[in-house]
Each structure stands twice: as C-alpha cells, then as structure tokens.
Design a protein around this motif. Sequence first.
Motif, mmCIF file in Angstrom:
data_model
loop_
_atom_site.group_PDB
_atom_site.id
_atom_site.type_symbol
_atom_site.label_atom_id
_atom_site.label_comp_id
_atom_site.label_asym_id
_atom_site.label_seq_id
_atom_site.Cartn_x
_atom_site.Cartn_y
_atom_site.Cartn_z
ATOM 1 N N ALA A 6 0.812 -1.215 0.000
ATOM 2 C CA ALA A 6 0.000 0.000 0.000
ATOM 3 C C ALA A 6 0.841 1.259 0.000
ATOM 4 O O ALA A 6 0.450 2.268 -0.568
ATOM 5 C CB ALA A 6 -0.937 -0.008 1.209
ATOM 6 N N GLY A 7 2.003 1.270 0.668
ATOM 7 C CA GLY A 7 2.736 2.528 0.745
ATOM 8 C C GLY A 7 4.210 2.383 0.487
ATOM 9 O O GLY A 7 4.980 3.282 0.777
ATOM 10 N N GLY A 8 4.660 1.242 -0.033
ATOM 11 C CA GLY A 8 6.077 0.980 -0.136
ATOM 12 C C GLY A 8 6.660 1.200 -1.504
ATOM 13 O O GLY A 8 6.067 1.825 -2.386
ATOM 14 N N THR A 9 7.851 0.655 -1.693
ATOM 15 C CA THR A 9 8.598 0.911 -2.910
ATOM 16 C C THR A 9 8.021 0.197 -4.112
ATOM 17 O O THR A 9 8.209 0.646 -5.244
ATOM 18 C CB THR A 9 10.068 0.512 -2.692
ATOM 19 O OG1 THR A 9 10.524 1.062 -1.455
ATOM 20 C CG2 THR A 9 10.947 1.059 -3.788
ATOM 21 N N ASP A 10 7.315 -0.925 -3.913
ATOM 22 C CA ASP A 10 6.657 -1.570 -5.046
ATOM 23 C C ASP A 10 5.680 -0.600 -5.708
ATOM 24 O O ASP A 10 5.661 -0.449 -6.932
ATOM 25 C CB ASP A 10 5.878 -2.816 -4.587
ATOM 26 C CG ASP A 10 6.785 -3.996 -4.269
ATOM 27 O OD1 ASP A 10 8.015 -3.817 -4.306
ATOM 28 O OD2 ASP A 10 6.252 -5.076 -3.991
ATOM 29 N N HIS A 29 16.593 2.159 -9.773
ATOM 30 C CA HIS A 29 17.273 1.935 -8.496
ATOM 31 C C HIS A 29 17.715 3.273 -7.887
ATOM 32 O O HIS A 29 17.487 3.525 -6.691
ATOM 33 C CB HIS A 29 18.477 1.022 -8.704
ATOM 34 C CG HIS A 29 19.283 0.811 -7.468
ATOM 35 N ND1 HIS A 29 18.816 0.105 -6.382
ATOM 36 C CD2 HIS A 29 20.538 1.233 -7.129
ATOM 37 C CE1 HIS A 29 19.733 0.098 -5.426
ATOM 38 N NE2 HIS A 29 20.785 0.764 -5.857
ATOM 39 N N LEU A 30 18.326 4.134 -8.687
ATOM 40 C CA LEU A 30 18.809 5.415 -8.174
ATOM 41 C C LEU A 30 17.665 6.368 -7.846
ATOM 42 O O LEU A 30 17.777 7.194 -6.937
ATOM 43 C CB LEU A 30 19.756 6.051 -9.185
ATOM 44 C CG LEU A 30 21.068 5.287 -9.410
ATOM 45 C CD1 LEU A 30 21.874 5.913 -10.547
ATOM 46 C CD2 LEU A 30 21.898 5.237 -8.133
ATOM 47 N N ILE A 38 21.402 -3.027 -5.422
ATOM 48 C CA ILE A 38 20.600 -3.012 -6.629
ATOM 49 C C ILE A 38 19.878 -4.349 -6.846
ATOM 50 O O ILE A 38 18.850 -4.405 -7.531
ATOM 51 C CB ILE A 38 21.467 -2.645 -7.857
ATOM 52 C CG1 ILE A 38 20.567 -2.256 -9.047
ATOM 53 C CG2 ILE A 38 22.408 -3.790 -8.218
ATOM 54 C CD1 ILE A 38 21.337 -1.637 -10.205
ATOM 55 N N GLU A 39 20.384 -5.420 -6.216
ATOM 56 C CA GLU A 39 19.699 -6.707 -6.341
ATOM 57 C C GLU A 39 18.282 -6.641 -5.786
ATOM 58 O O GLU A 39 17.375 -7.324 -6.281
ATOM 59 C CB GLU A 39 20.490 -7.814 -5.616
ATOM 60 C CG GLU A 39 21.752 -8.258 -6.341
ATOM 61 C CD GLU A 39 22.896 -7.266 -6.185
ATOM 62 O OE1 GLU A 39 22.777 -6.326 -5.357
ATOM 63 O OE2 GLU A 39 23.921 -7.415 -6.903
ATOM 64 N N GLN A 40 18.055 -5.803 -4.759
ATOM 65 C CA GLN A 40 16.706 -5.648 -4.215
ATOM 66 C C GLN A 40 15.781 -5.005 -5.239
ATOM 67 O O GLN A 40 14.608 -5.374 -5.354
ATOM 68 C CB GLN A 40 16.745 -4.824 -2.928
ATOM 69 C CG GLN A 40 17.474 -5.506 -1.786
ATOM 70 C CD GLN A 40 17.364 -4.733 -0.493
ATOM 71 O OE1 GLN A 40 16.338 -4.105 -0.203
ATOM 72 N NE2 GLN A 40 18.419 -4.753 0.312
ATOM 73 N N THR A 41 16.293 -4.040 -5.982
ATOM 74 C CA THR A 41 15.492 -3.419 -7.031
ATOM 75 C C THR A 41 15.184 -4.428 -8.127
ATOM 76 O O THR A 41 14.058 -4.480 -8.641
ATOM 77 C CB THR A 41 16.226 -2.198 -7.611
ATOM 78 O OG1 THR A 41 16.455 -1.237 -6.564
ATOM 79 C CG2 THR A 41 15.418 -1.552 -8.728
#
Length: 294
Positions: A6-10, A29-30, A38-41
């Motif tokens: 609901a409010g995150g980076t996704d 990513h930046l 960057i693996e998380q992105t």
Amino acid sequence: MRDVDAGGTDRMALAVLVQYRMATTEQLHLLLAPGVRIEQTRRRLAKLRAEGLVDRITLPQAGRTRVWFPTSYGAQIAGEWPELRGRRPSRTASDRTAVRLRAGHGLTVTEVALAFVQDARRRGDICQPLDWIPEVHHAFGGGEAVIPDALLYYRKGSDGRGVMLRAFVEVDRATMGPERLGAKLGAYARLHAHVPTSAPGTRRRPAGLEPPQEEWRRHYPLFPRLLFILDGTGPTGVENRTHALYTAAGQLAPDALLGVPVLAAALTDLLRDGPCAPVWRPVQDPDQRIAWSH
C-alpha cells in the motif's frame, strides 16, 4: 490492489514507470532506493513483472541494458491512485515495440529527471521522483498545443517553505533541425499569451467582472521557466542549436515571454556538474552561464 504494497517501494516503482513511461534498472534503483543493493530493485521489478504490472525489453547494445515499462494493466491500476490521478502522461508505451522505438529519447528524458532528483538530495532541496511529469498537454486554441517533454516541480530548501520552481523541460537529441527547435519558442510564446474566448452563441460577459486571463494562470501562479537540454551532437552542434534559440527569441514580440527565463544547457554539462550548477545559457544572452534557479 492486493499485490502492490500500500505505501512501499513496489507501489512507487509502478507509479514512476507509469508516469515516466520507461526506465532502466539502474535509473529506477537510483530514483527509488539508492541506499540499498541493486539486487533488491531487480527482485522488486521481477515481482511486479510476475504480477503482470510491468514488462521489459533488452537493448542490443553492449551491456544488454534492461528497459522496464508498465503494462496496460499496470497503467490502469496505478492510474486510479491519488498521486497519479490527472497527472498521467498523454501517452503510455505499453508494448515492447513502442518502447524499443522510443527508448533513445525516453531514457534520455528519464536520465535528466534522475539528475534533478539526485541534485535535490545533495542540496537538501525537494524534488521527488513524481515531481517530474512527462508530456503534460497544454492547448491554446486553434487546435494548437504545447506538450513539453516534462513539467518539473522543484522546491528550494527542505522545510516546505522554500521557493517553488516550475519548469517546462525540452530534451533535444538533434532529431530535428535547429530551426524546428527554435520554432518551439514561438509555440510557448503563443501559450503564454493565449486568453480563451467565449464560444459562439454564449452570452456577453456581464459588466464589472474581471476580464478573462491567460489560460495558463488556471494551473500555475507564474509561467514555468523554459529549459532546453541539448544532446546528440558535439560542442559545435550545441552552439548551432543555442544560436537557433537565440535567433528565435529575437524574432518574438518584445513583450512575448516577458519575465520568463529561457535557458539552454548541454546534457553532458548537466550530467557532469549537476542541473543546479551554472551550466545554463540564457537564450537572449548565450554568453552568460547561470544556474537554472537564478
């Protein structure tokens, strides 16, 4: 939507892709999470792709850069969110062929957006990823319209009380001749002067009411400054295009774009020094070098 937090980076990743139309993995990513690996992105984008919200192409150049874009479904979902309502670009590339054909210009525009966002972070100013709005349509009668590559919002200072700066941004990659580039100034001048007229058959305006104002005043307290960012040529080409803008400015009526800063900069200078550095040349006096927020 169930699959986007609901409010995150996704959610922000999808919103940025819908608004920007396309971005590489590194650009996203930046823009979104420069403080993590960057693996998380990459995992986040893979998750959104598995949910049918985004897709990607791989450019054939060295490095096989991945370019991400929203699917039609992703654009539909994000378009319902308050932060994007009424702010979506005039067209969204939602299939691989369209993205491939537009990638050169689209990724350059995204790179310019990233430069402003990163500069604001370094300087303690406010310019969030969604403060860059591509292709906002501005009609000014007779079927004419101005559609800048982006509308930029940038606030000086971080306490919310600093000066708000707005700019229409044009990114020119030398795909049109210098004269056509210069002609854009005339279109902005017509937008600046355009006062809507009453439709035929409407009643005359009652006496005592304020006269009609320029259409742009319904959206902006001040007309946004004009930023021309020049790429795709060497220094000689940049000089030719800056001169074309200088010539076009000299052909405008004396009161056209009165008080509106009109500035040009080479993309290489902007990326090297940052957009808030004195890399901008006023088109009326291109021998100067000033900051765009001057």
